[in-house]
Design a protein around this motif. Structure first.
Motif: not given
Length: 121
Positions: A11-21, A63-67
Motif C-alpha cells: 500500500l502507498r504511504v498515506g493510504t487509508v482504506l475504510d468502510d471495507l466489508s 488498484s488505487d491504493a497500491l504502490d
C-alpha cells in the motif's frame, strides 16, 4: 465468497482504506526470499474474504491504493480472477490461460519477477 491476499507493505504511504466489508482470515509475517530490490525483505500478508458481489469494487479500490513498482493483489471468486495492479485490474475467468498470461505479462512489465506471479489458477 471471494478470497484474496494483500501484502500490507504494497500500500502507498498515506493510504487509508475504510468502510471495507471484508473478513480478515489470517495475518502472517513472512520473509519471502524472492523480494526485489524495491521491496522490503519482510512482508505482512493479509488473507481476506469479501462477498462475490463486492469483489470488483474492492479490486478497484485496491488498484488505487497500491504502490509501484512491483506490487499486486490477487482476489478470486469461484468463477473469476481479479489480479489487481496499481492503476489496473485484470479480470478473467478462472482457468483461462490467455487471461492469466495477460496478467502475468503485465506484472513482468511492471517489475514483478516470475517467482511472484504465482496466484491460484
Amino acid at each position: 465468497m471471494a478470497a484474496g491476499v494483500l501484502i500490507a507493505e504494497s500500500l502507498r504511504v498515506g493510504t487509508v482504506l475504510d468502510d471495507l466489508s471484508l473478513v480478515v482470515r489470517k495475518l502472517q509475517r513472512s520473509a519471502p526470499g524472492n523480494a526485489t530490490a524495491e521491496q522490503p525483505p519482510v512482508w505482512t500478508l493479509v488473507f481476506f474474504d469479501v462477498a462475490d458481489t463486492e469483489a470488483e469494487a474492492l479490486a478497484t479500490q485496491l488498484s488505487d491504493a497500491l504502490d509501484t513498482p512491483g506490487w499486486y493483489v490477487d482476489l478470486h471468486t469461484a468463477q473469476d480472477s481479479f489480479i489487481v495492479f496499481p492503476g489496473r485490474v485484470i479480470r478473467y475467468r478462472r482457468g483461462d490461460p490467455q487471461g492469466r498470461a495477460e496478467a502475468q505479462e503485465h506484472g513482468r512489465a511492471h517489475g514483478i519477477p516470475d517467482s511472484q506471479l504465482d496466484w491460484p489458477i
